[in-house]
Design a protein around this motif. Structure first.
Motif, PDB file in Angstrom:
ATOM      1  N   SER A   1     -13.407  29.725 -29.859  1.00  0.00           N
ATOM      2  CA  SER A   1     -13.819  29.990 -28.388  1.00  0.00           C
ATOM      3  C   SER A   1     -14.849  31.136 -28.325  1.00  0.00           C
ATOM      4  CB  SER A   1     -12.606  30.211 -27.594  1.00  0.00           C
ATOM      5  OG  SER A   1     -12.597  30.047 -26.290  1.00  0.00           O
ATOM      6  N   GLY A   2     -16.092  30.543 -27.750  1.00  0.00           N
ATOM      7  CA  GLY A   2     -17.111  31.503 -27.602  1.00  0.00           C
ATOM      8  C   GLY A   2     -17.755  31.610 -26.053  1.00  0.00           C
ATOM      9  N   ALA A   3     -17.722  30.513 -25.373  1.00  0.00           N
ATOM     10  CA  ALA A   3     -18.243  30.352 -24.005  1.00  0.00           C
ATOM     11  C   ALA A   3     -17.555  31.188 -22.875  1.00  0.00           C
ATOM     12  CB  ALA A   3     -18.561  29.031 -23.407  1.00  0.00           C
ATOM     13  N   ALA A   4     -16.212  31.122 -23.058  1.00  0.00           N
ATOM     14  CA  ALA A   4     -15.333  31.804 -22.127  1.00  0.00           C
ATOM     15  C   ALA A   4     -15.393  33.250 -22.302  1.00  0.00           C
ATOM     16  CB  ALA A   4     -13.932  31.388 -22.436  1.00  0.00           C
ATOM     17  N   ALA A   5     -15.296  34.049 -23.482  1.00  0.00           N
ATOM     18  CA  ALA A   5     -15.403  35.267 -23.432  1.00  0.00           C
ATOM     19  C   ALA A   5     -16.789  35.952 -22.958  1.00  0.00           C
ATOM     20  CB  ALA A   5     -15.278  35.711 -24.912  1.00  0.00           C
ATOM     21  N   SER A   6     -17.803  35.401 -23.430  1.00  0.00           N
ATOM     22  CA  SER A   6     -19.137  35.769 -23.071  1.00  0.00           C
ATOM     23  C   SER A   6     -19.498  35.518 -21.498  1.00  0.00           C
ATOM     24  CB  SER A   6     -20.341  35.161 -23.884  1.00  0.00           C
ATOM     25  OG  SER A   6     -20.149  33.879 -23.681  1.00  0.00           O
ATOM     26  N   GLY A   7     -18.868  34.387 -21.245  1.00  0.00           N
ATOM     27  CA  GLY A   7     -19.190  34.058 -19.625  1.00  0.00           C
ATOM     28  C   GLY A   7     -18.513  35.213 -18.629  1.00  0.00           C
TER      29      GLY A   7
ATOM     30  N   LEU B   1     -18.783  22.460 -10.094  1.00  0.00           N
ATOM     31  CA  LEU B   1     -18.555  21.281 -10.857  1.00  0.00           C
ATOM     32  C   LEU B   1     -18.342  21.897 -12.175  1.00  0.00           C
ATOM     33  CD1 LEU B   1     -17.612  18.307 -11.487  1.00  0.00           C
ATOM     34  CD2 LEU B   1     -19.795  17.897 -11.931  1.00  0.00           C
ATOM     35  N   ASP B   2     -17.312  21.665 -12.826  1.00  0.00           N
ATOM     36  CA  ASP B   2     -16.970  22.345 -14.136  1.00  0.00           C
ATOM     37  C   ASP B   2     -16.667  20.993 -14.887  1.00  0.00           C
ATOM     38  OD1 ASP B   2     -17.186  24.973 -13.232  1.00  0.00           O
ATOM     39  OD2 ASP B   2     -14.902  25.083 -13.391  1.00  0.00           O
ATOM     40  N   LEU B   3     -17.170  21.040 -16.378  1.00  0.00           N
ATOM     41  CA  LEU B   3     -17.012  19.869 -17.243  1.00  0.00           C
ATOM     42  C   LEU B   3     -16.391  20.508 -18.566  1.00  0.00           C
ATOM     43  CD1 LEU B   3     -20.216  18.003 -16.752  1.00  0.00           C
ATOM     44  CD2 LEU B   3     -18.065  17.395 -15.845  1.00  0.00           C
ATOM     45  N   ALA B   4     -15.509  19.886 -19.051  1.00  0.00           N
ATOM     46  CA  ALA B   4     -14.625  20.485 -20.275  1.00  0.00           C
ATOM     47  C   ALA B   4     -14.204  19.686 -21.361  1.00  0.00           C
ATOM     48  CB  ALA B   4     -13.506  21.479 -19.775  1.00  0.00           C
ATOM     49  N   ALA B   5     -14.265  19.902 -22.510  1.00  0.00           N
ATOM     50  CA  ALA B   5     -13.698  19.167 -23.607  1.00  0.00           C
ATOM     51  C   ALA B   5     -12.910  19.849 -24.536  1.00  0.00           C
ATOM     52  CB  ALA B   5     -14.863  18.406 -24.335  1.00  0.00           C
ATOM     53  N   LEU B   6     -11.843  19.166 -25.216  1.00  0.00           N
ATOM     54  CA  LEU B   6     -10.878  19.828 -26.195  1.00  0.00           C
ATOM     55  C   LEU B   6     -10.808  18.828 -27.359  1.00  0.00           C
ATOM     56  CD1 LEU B   6      -9.227  22.191 -26.910  1.00  0.00           C
ATOM     57  CD2 LEU B   6      -7.295  21.069 -25.740  1.00  0.00           C
ATOM     58  N   TYR B   7     -11.068  19.292 -28.441  1.00  0.00           N
ATOM     59  CA  TYR B   7     -11.066  18.318 -29.917  1.00  0.00           C
ATOM     60  C   TYR B   7     -10.181  19.214 -30.392  1.00  0.00           C
ATOM     61  CZ  TYR B   7     -13.107  16.495 -34.044  1.00  0.00           C
ATOM     62  OH  TYR B   7     -12.966  15.729 -35.272  1.00  0.00           O
ATOM     63  N   LYS B   8      -9.512  18.360 -31.462  1.00  0.00           N
ATOM     64  CA  LYS B   8      -8.541  19.010 -32.365  1.00  0.00           C
ATOM     65  C   LYS B   8      -8.707  18.198 -33.707  1.00  0.00           C
ATOM     66  CE  LYS B   8      -5.125  19.893 -28.795  1.00  0.00           C
ATOM     67  NZ  LYS B   8      -3.524  19.641 -28.427  1.00  0.00           N
ATOM     68  N   PRO B   9      -9.738  18.616 -34.664  1.00  0.00           N
ATOM     69  CA  PRO B   9      -9.885  18.096 -35.755  1.00  0.00           C
ATOM     70  C   PRO B   9      -9.016  18.130 -36.689  1.00  0.00           C
ATOM     71  CG  PRO B   9     -11.383  19.984 -35.486  1.00  0.00           C
ATOM     72  CD  PRO B   9     -10.446  19.799 -34.381  1.00  0.00           C
ATOM     73  N   PHE B  10      -8.104  19.192 -36.941  1.00  0.00           N
ATOM     74  CA  PHE B  10      -7.047  19.280 -37.662  1.00  0.00           C
ATOM     75  C   PHE B  10      -5.835  19.750 -36.914  1.00  0.00           C
ATOM     76  CE2 PHE B  10     -11.175  20.339 -39.831  1.00  0.00           C
ATOM     77  CZ  PHE B  10     -11.097  18.908 -40.545  1.00  0.00           C
ATOM     78  N   ARG B  11      -4.561  19.743 -37.659  1.00  0.00           N
ATOM     79  CA  ARG B  11      -3.346  20.059 -37.096  1.00  0.00           C
ATOM     80  C   ARG B  11      -3.658  21.553 -36.249  1.00  0.00           C
ATOM     81  NH1 ARG B  11       1.424  22.464 -38.909  1.00  0.00           N
ATOM     82  NH2 ARG B  11       3.317  21.984 -37.477  1.00  0.00           N
ATOM     83  N   GLN B  12      -4.022  22.628 -36.840  1.00  0.00           N
ATOM     84  CA  GLN B  12      -4.172  23.822 -36.155  1.00  0.00           C
ATOM     85  C   GLN B  12      -5.504  24.165 -35.730  1.00  0.00           C
ATOM     86  OE1 GLN B  12      -1.651  26.429 -38.265  1.00  0.00           O
ATOM     87  NE2 GLN B  12       0.234  25.646 -37.615  1.00  0.00           N
ATOM     88  N   VAL B  13      -6.429  23.513 -35.713  1.00  0.00           N
ATOM     89  CA  VAL B  13      -7.687  23.845 -35.444  1.00  0.00           C
ATOM     90  C   VAL B  13      -8.144  23.151 -34.025  1.00  0.00           C
ATOM     91  CG1 VAL B  13     -10.081  23.565 -36.158  1.00  0.00           C
ATOM     92  CG2 VAL B  13      -8.595  24.039 -37.762  1.00  0.00           C
ATOM     93  N   ASN B  14      -8.439  23.873 -33.016  1.00  0.00           N
ATOM     94  CA  ASN B  14      -8.888  23.485 -31.903  1.00  0.00           C
ATOM     95  C   ASN B  14     -10.205  23.950 -31.405  1.00  0.00           C
ATOM     96  OD1 ASN B  14      -6.232  22.652 -31.507  1.00  0.00           O
ATOM     97  ND2 ASN B  14      -5.751  24.313 -29.981  1.00  0.00           N
ATOM     98  N   VAL B  15     -10.946  22.938 -30.808  1.00  0.00           N
ATOM     99  CA  VAL B  15     -12.522  23.556 -30.440  1.00  0.00           C
ATOM    100  C   VAL B  15     -12.654  23.052 -29.160  1.00  0.00           C
ATOM    101  CG1 VAL B  15     -14.841  23.163 -30.768  1.00  0.00           C
ATOM    102  CG2 VAL B  15     -13.320  22.981 -32.676  1.00  0.00           C
ATOM    103  N   GLY B  16     -12.749  24.013 -28.241  1.00  0.00           N
ATOM    104  CA  GLY B  16     -12.859  23.711 -26.624  1.00  0.00           C
ATOM    105  C   GLY B  16     -14.206  24.440 -26.082  1.00  0.00           C
ATOM    106  N   ILE B  17     -14.644  23.553 -25.192  1.00  0.00           N
ATOM    107  CA  ILE B  17     -16.012  23.884 -24.345  1.00  0.00           C
ATOM    108  C   ILE B  17     -15.685  23.831 -22.895  1.00  0.00           C
ATOM    109  CG2 ILE B  17     -16.918  21.687 -24.567  1.00  0.00           C
ATOM    110  CD1 ILE B  17     -19.577  23.052 -24.770  1.00  0.00           C
ATOM    111  N   ASN B  18     -15.892  24.704 -21.934  1.00  0.00           N
ATOM    112  CA  ASN B  18     -15.964  24.564 -20.686  1.00  0.00           C
ATOM    113  C   ASN B  18     -17.342  25.142 -19.919  1.00  0.00           C
ATOM    114  OD1 ASN B  18     -14.917  24.383 -18.112  1.00  0.00           O
ATOM    115  ND2 ASN B  18     -13.936  26.185 -18.012  1.00  0.00           N
ATOM    116  N   ILE B  19     -17.878  24.006 -19.471  1.00  0.00           N
ATOM    117  CA  ILE B  19     -19.236  24.461 -18.971  1.00  0.00           C
ATOM    118  C   ILE B  19     -18.965  24.775 -17.438  1.00  0.00           C
ATOM    119  CG2 ILE B  19     -21.663  23.522 -18.117  1.00  0.00           C
ATOM    120  CD1 ILE B  19     -21.208  21.807 -20.907  1.00  0.00           C
ATOM    121  N   GLN B  20     -19.191  25.889 -16.875  1.00  0.00           N
ATOM    122  CA  GLN B  20     -18.686  26.210 -15.558  1.00  0.00           C
ATOM    123  C   GLN B  20     -20.010  26.382 -14.668  1.00  0.00           C
ATOM    124  OE1 GLN B  20     -16.123  29.836 -16.268  1.00  0.00           O
ATOM    125  NE2 GLN B  20     -14.351  28.407 -15.917  1.00  0.00           N
ATOM    126  N   ASN B  21     -19.675  25.780 -13.406  1.00  0.00           N
ATOM    127  CA  ASN B  21     -20.913  26.148 -12.444  1.00  0.00           C
ATOM    128  C   ASN B  21     -20.379  26.815 -11.365  1.00  0.00           C
ATOM    129  OD1 ASN B  21     -22.091  25.148  -9.811  1.00  0.00           O
ATOM    130  ND2 ASN B  21     -23.377  24.013 -10.869  1.00  0.00           N
TER     131      ASN B  21
END
Length: 181
Positions: free
Chosen positions: A5-11, A161-181
């Protein structure tokens, strides 16, 4: 497990001087305790704020709240969020943030105190939706936001408007993105 998770903390860190930045304080004790790195985890009612796609992680209806008082500044910050499970592939949420900015002394155009007292208040309402696209792997989400700022006798309202996605490529790996306006 592992999370990215990168965007949330830096935002959150850079938002203070931005328009509406004081409403970017964050939401929820757990996500704030994690420094705002919650976009890829987003597994409770705080997902409305951090990553609406994460609403798919909830198995039951859920409600959460946060209240913070800043006595030295005379400010109060409150947050309330609710998520409803519509069916196996759809989630709906509603959240509200209220920031009371305290009283201040009004000044005239030359900077002299006028003796009057004013106050400020900021409100943010989020309506969230999430849909599972690929079972237990990919979810998409969005927020529609209404922001209102009241400063003494002045009042302004805006939409976002915010747009978001959550991807779980493996059992304990999550990749999330939230584009906030």
């Amino acid at each position: 497990g592992f999370f990215a998770s990168g965007a949330a903390a830096s935002g959150v860190a850079g938002a203070a001087g931005a328009p509406g930045g004081s409403l970017s304080f964050g939401a929820g004790a757990r996500p704030l305790g994690m420094g705002g790195a919650f976009a890829s985890i987003a597994d409770d009612a705080n997902a409305n704020y951090w990553n609406p796609a994460g609403l798919m992680n909830l198995k039951n209806d859920e409600i959460t709240s946060l209240y913070v008082s800043f006595p030295m500044a005379g400010s109060k910050y409150s947050y309330l969020s609710f998520v409803h499970i519509m069916d196996a592939k759809n989630r709906f949420g509603v959240s509200g943030i209220n920031l009371y900015e305290g009283d201040f002394i009004k000044r005239d155009s030359t900077g002299n105190a006028s003796g009057d007292i004013g106050s400020g208040k900021k409100l943010l309402w989020l309506v969230s939706y999430s849909r599972e696209i690929l079972q237990n792997r990919i979810a998409l989400g969005a927020n529609i936001k209404v922001a209102n700022h009241i400063l003494d006798i002045y009042n302004s309202t805006g939409l976002g408007l915010d747009l978001a996605a959550l991807y779980k490529p493996f059992r304990q790996v999550n990749v999330g993105i939230n584009i906030q306006n």
